[in-house]
Design an enzyme around this catalytic site. Sequence first.
Site, PDB file in Angstrom:
ATOM      1  N   ASP A  54      -2.381   0.501  14.251  1.00 26.05           N
ATOM      2  CA  ASP A  54      -3.387   0.521  13.620  1.00 26.05           C
ATOM      3  C   ASP A  54      -3.964   1.881  13.513  1.00 26.05           C
ATOM      4  OD1 ASP A  54      -6.102   0.121  12.848  1.00 26.05           O
ATOM      5  OD2 ASP A  54      -6.498  -1.414  14.420  1.00 26.05           O
ATOM      6  N   LYS A  88     -11.613 -10.608  -2.721  1.00 27.64           N
ATOM      7  CA  LYS A  88     -12.481 -11.609  -2.796  1.00 27.64           C
ATOM      8  C   LYS A  88     -13.668 -11.272  -2.003  1.00 27.64           C
ATOM      9  CE  LYS A  88      -9.193 -15.450  -2.951  1.00 27.64           C
ATOM     10  NZ  LYS A  88      -8.950 -16.543  -2.402  1.00 27.64           N
ATOM     11  N   GLU A 126      -1.955  10.486   6.877  1.00 28.06           N
ATOM     12  CA  GLU A 126      -1.881   9.838   5.771  1.00 28.06           C
ATOM     13  C   GLU A 126      -1.985   8.313   6.269  1.00 28.06           C
ATOM     14  OE1 GLU A 126       0.198   7.545   1.783  1.00 28.06           O
ATOM     15  OE2 GLU A 126       1.136   9.432   2.657  1.00 28.06           O
ATOM     16  N   ASP A 132      -6.033   1.859  -7.582  1.00 31.38           N
ATOM     17  CA  ASP A 132      -6.036   1.320  -8.949  1.00 31.38           C
ATOM     18  C   ASP A 132      -6.823   0.059  -9.232  1.00 31.38           C
ATOM     19  OD1 ASP A 132      -4.606  -0.496  -7.314  1.00 31.38           O
ATOM     20  OD2 ASP A 132      -2.833  -0.919  -9.052  1.00 31.38           O
ATOM     21  N   GLU A 163       1.461   3.557   9.750  1.00 33.22           N
ATOM     22  CA  GLU A 163       1.628   2.471   9.134  1.00 33.22           C
ATOM     23  C   GLU A 163       1.903   1.163   9.977  1.00 33.22           C
ATOM     24  OE1 GLU A 163       1.951  -0.301   6.683  1.00 33.22           O
ATOM     25  OE2 GLU A 163       1.777   1.484   5.532  1.00 33.22           O
ATOM     26  N   ASP A 176      -5.272  -1.932   0.528  1.00 35.17           N
ATOM     27  CA  ASP A 176      -5.493  -3.238   0.280  1.00 35.17           C
ATOM     28  C   ASP A 176      -7.223  -3.463  -0.207  1.00 35.17           C
ATOM     29  OD1 ASP A 176      -5.924  -6.173  -0.123  1.00 35.17           O
ATOM     30  OD2 ASP A 176      -4.408  -6.480   1.632  1.00 35.17           O
TER      31      ASP A 176
END
Length: 241
Positions: free
Chosen positions: A123, A150, A71, A182, A96, A146
Amino acid sequence: MIKSNEILYTVKKGNEARYRRIKSFVMRAGRMTKGQQNGLEQGTPLFVLPLANSPVDYDQIFGRLAQRSLEIGFGMGQSLLKMAASAPEQDFIGVEVYRPGVGALLNGILTQGLTNLRVYNCDAIEVLNRCIVDNSLDHLMLFFPDPWHKSRHYKRRIVQASFAELVRTKLKVNGILHMATDWKPYAEYMLKVMDIAPGYHNLAESGRCVPRPVDRPITRFECRGERLGHKIWDFKFEKLT
């Protein structure tokens, strides 16, 4: 050496041009709870893996041959802990960069006495490039990355053609890339990228998203999104070749 799966920008220092990869994350500082700090102190020597310079033998690390899932960006680790606890016959690797999240996951591993979970605090692209053997993963999971809302930041999104190709090289044939978001514009973007990515088959009958899989635990982040009226999109793509 510039790798084909890296998104690059040029930085000039004097007369010399250097290349750096555009990263899909921003390093965030965060206050540590006592439990998170305890997890880092006691769990790091046992469960955190160093970033290697050559592919890692995870059969040796876990002491067995088993299905293996990775994950990317597990956040505070709730879903990864639940998956590892509910499938002790499988092995899990979490990646993470957010240290309080790593501490929370490690604290959970220690509290629950799990042995089928290992962690990288770095990373994910570096982990895939340097540590993961080609054609070795059964599942790769990317839940709620994330979205970089923009348009000028779209280049920072982890889901790119280069990412899809890198993941494909690490999955076994018939291995699954499972993504969830989402954020509707990012869901559409993911689908656009994956629809033209070679070597994959969309497992959704509609050719879009799959019903919410029962094997993906609901997280606090997801519950918050649903309270705000956000729809959840799950995508599963199977590696064909």
